[in-house]
Design a protein around this motif. Sequence first.
Motif, PDB file in Angstrom:
ATOM      1  N   UNK A  33      30.318  16.638  47.346  1.00  0.00           N
ATOM      2  CA  UNK A  33      29.663  17.005  48.601  1.00  0.00           C
ATOM      3  C   UNK A  33      28.624  18.078  48.329  1.00  0.00           C
ATOM      4  N   UNK A  34      27.402  17.850  48.812  1.00  0.00           N
ATOM      5  CA  UNK A  34      26.275  18.747  48.566  1.00  0.00           C
ATOM      6  C   UNK A  34      25.775  19.296  49.891  1.00  0.00           C
ATOM      7  N   UNK A  35      25.626  20.608  49.976  1.00  0.00           N
ATOM      8  CA  UNK A  35      24.991  21.240  51.133  1.00  0.00           C
ATOM      9  C   UNK A  35      23.593  21.679  50.732  1.00  0.00           C
ATOM     10  N   UNK A  36      22.600  21.361  51.556  1.00  0.00           N
ATOM     11  CA  UNK A  36      21.213  21.714  51.233  1.00  0.00           C
ATOM     12  C   UNK A  36      20.421  21.839  52.525  1.00  0.00           C
ATOM     13  N   UNK A  37      19.301  22.569  52.445  1.00  0.00           N
ATOM     14  CA  UNK A  37      18.420  22.679  53.607  1.00  0.00           C
ATOM     15  C   UNK A  37      17.571  21.414  53.706  1.00  0.00           C
ATOM     16  N   UNK A  43      26.455  14.506  51.958  1.00  0.00           N
ATOM     17  CA  UNK A  43      25.423  15.535  52.094  1.00  0.00           C
ATOM     18  C   UNK A  43      25.572  16.205  53.454  1.00  0.00           C
ATOM     19  N   UNK A  44      25.459  17.540  53.452  1.00  0.00           N
ATOM     20  CA  UNK A  44      25.505  18.309  54.696  1.00  0.00           C
ATOM     21  C   UNK A  44      24.252  19.171  54.792  1.00  0.00           C
ATOM     22  N   UNK A  45      23.602  19.130  55.933  1.00  0.00           N
ATOM     23  CA  UNK A  45      22.410  19.947  56.181  1.00  0.00           C
ATOM     24  C   UNK A  45      22.858  21.360  56.532  1.00  0.00           C
ATOM     25  N   UNK A  87      20.086  28.498  54.605  1.00  0.00           N
ATOM     26  CA  UNK A  87      20.359  29.880  54.235  1.00  0.00           C
ATOM     27  C   UNK A  87      21.783  30.111  53.767  1.00  0.00           C
ATOM     28  N   UNK A  88      22.366  31.271  54.135  1.00  0.00           N
ATOM     29  CA  UNK A  88      23.705  31.631  53.661  1.00  0.00           C
ATOM     30  C   UNK A  88      24.802  30.689  54.138  1.00  0.00           C
ATOM     31  N   UNK A  89      24.517  29.855  55.146  1.00  0.00           N
ATOM     32  CA  UNK A  89      25.550  28.942  55.639  1.00  0.00           C
ATOM     33  C   UNK A  89      26.062  28.027  54.535  1.00  0.00           C
ATOM     34  N   UNK A  90      25.163  27.590  53.638  1.00  0.00           N
ATOM     35  CA  UNK A  90      25.599  26.705  52.551  1.00  0.00           C
ATOM     36  C   UNK A  90      26.533  27.438  51.588  1.00  0.00           C
ATOM     37  N   UNK A  91      26.300  28.749  51.421  1.00  0.00           N
ATOM     38  CA  UNK A  91      27.181  29.528  50.546  1.00  0.00           C
ATOM     39  C   UNK A  91      28.570  29.688  51.147  1.00  0.00           C
ATOM     40  N   UNK A 142      25.873  23.767  46.452  1.00  0.00           N
ATOM     41  CA  UNK A 142      24.942  24.251  47.475  1.00  0.00           C
ATOM     42  C   UNK A 142      23.550  24.319  46.876  1.00  0.00           C
ATOM     43  N   UNK A 143      22.554  23.890  47.643  1.00  0.00           N
ATOM     44  CA  UNK A 143      21.150  24.035  47.258  1.00  0.00           C
ATOM     45  C   UNK A 143      20.536  24.964  48.294  1.00  0.00           C
TER      46      UNK A 143
END
Length: 308
Positions: A95-99, A125-127, A130-134, A145-146
């Motif tokens: 699972x990848x979080x990115x803007x 993938x999750x949109x 900023x710090x939300x992905x961290x 996280x990207x």
Amino acid sequence: MIDPRRLRVLRALAEHGTVTAAARALYMSPSAASQQLAALEAEAGHALLERRGRTVRLTATGAVLAGHAARIAAQLEQAEADLAACSAGLAGEVTIAAFATAITEVVAPALPALRARAPEVRVRVKDAEGPASHRLLADGEVDVAVAVEHPGPLGVGDEQVLLHEPLYAEPFDVVLPQGHRLRADARVDLGALRDDPWITPWPGNPVHDVMVRACEEAGFRPRVACLSDDFRAVCALVAAGTGVSLVPRSALRGGLLGSASGGVVVRSVGGRRPTRRVFTAVRRGSQSHPLLRLALDGLRAQAASLAG
């Protein structure tokens, strides 16, 4: 013996500040989280929490154990990575979080090659900006996280828990309304825009900080007229004549301007060009997991195409 599952609750409390917030991050009830913390105190033989009315805070001993909890979590991640490396073949889920722009320009284009190399790997993938992905990464909700480099601290114990690696860097370009007085210039110095209204992302978005810092280095603080975290909306507002803006180059390519493309002109920044630096982050200890290495290698290969 200390139960590492209870250490995870203590680490979440140190990270989020309250039992309620820690429980929410771990998808537990507050009462269950409190019970786990009470059991952890009994196992440790020390008072870990100082209770003040309805609030709690870590004691000095609790803070020490929370620091160990981060390192223990990394060791467990490493153990899982080593076990996965011993298995034959690649299968599982990443699972990848990115803007949004990174999803459009890097994550989504990397998926076909990833599926070709490992058909049994599922990528979610999750949109997240900023710090939300961290937070999603530290709480175990995502594996990678990207995110954009941010000048401020990203969270308590972040350096102990997360491992960052550069992914790509890209310049910002100036976006002007079609009838702007500087539309004929090949390059535009930011100082020449000190009297213009500006369109920026919301404060807290790392891109907002990059833009404000670039303007301050040019000798002024931008007069913000409109706020939006969506670059397509930013360009539409520029095309409507409400102000000027700086937009990362990857957000301007591939038709991302949408219907605003005919109403704006894009120019390079004269002098020192503001740049956003994007990195990947994983939980420490998990970086050698074969599924994560596959995903990270695919992201880097696609990010290399953004250079220039």
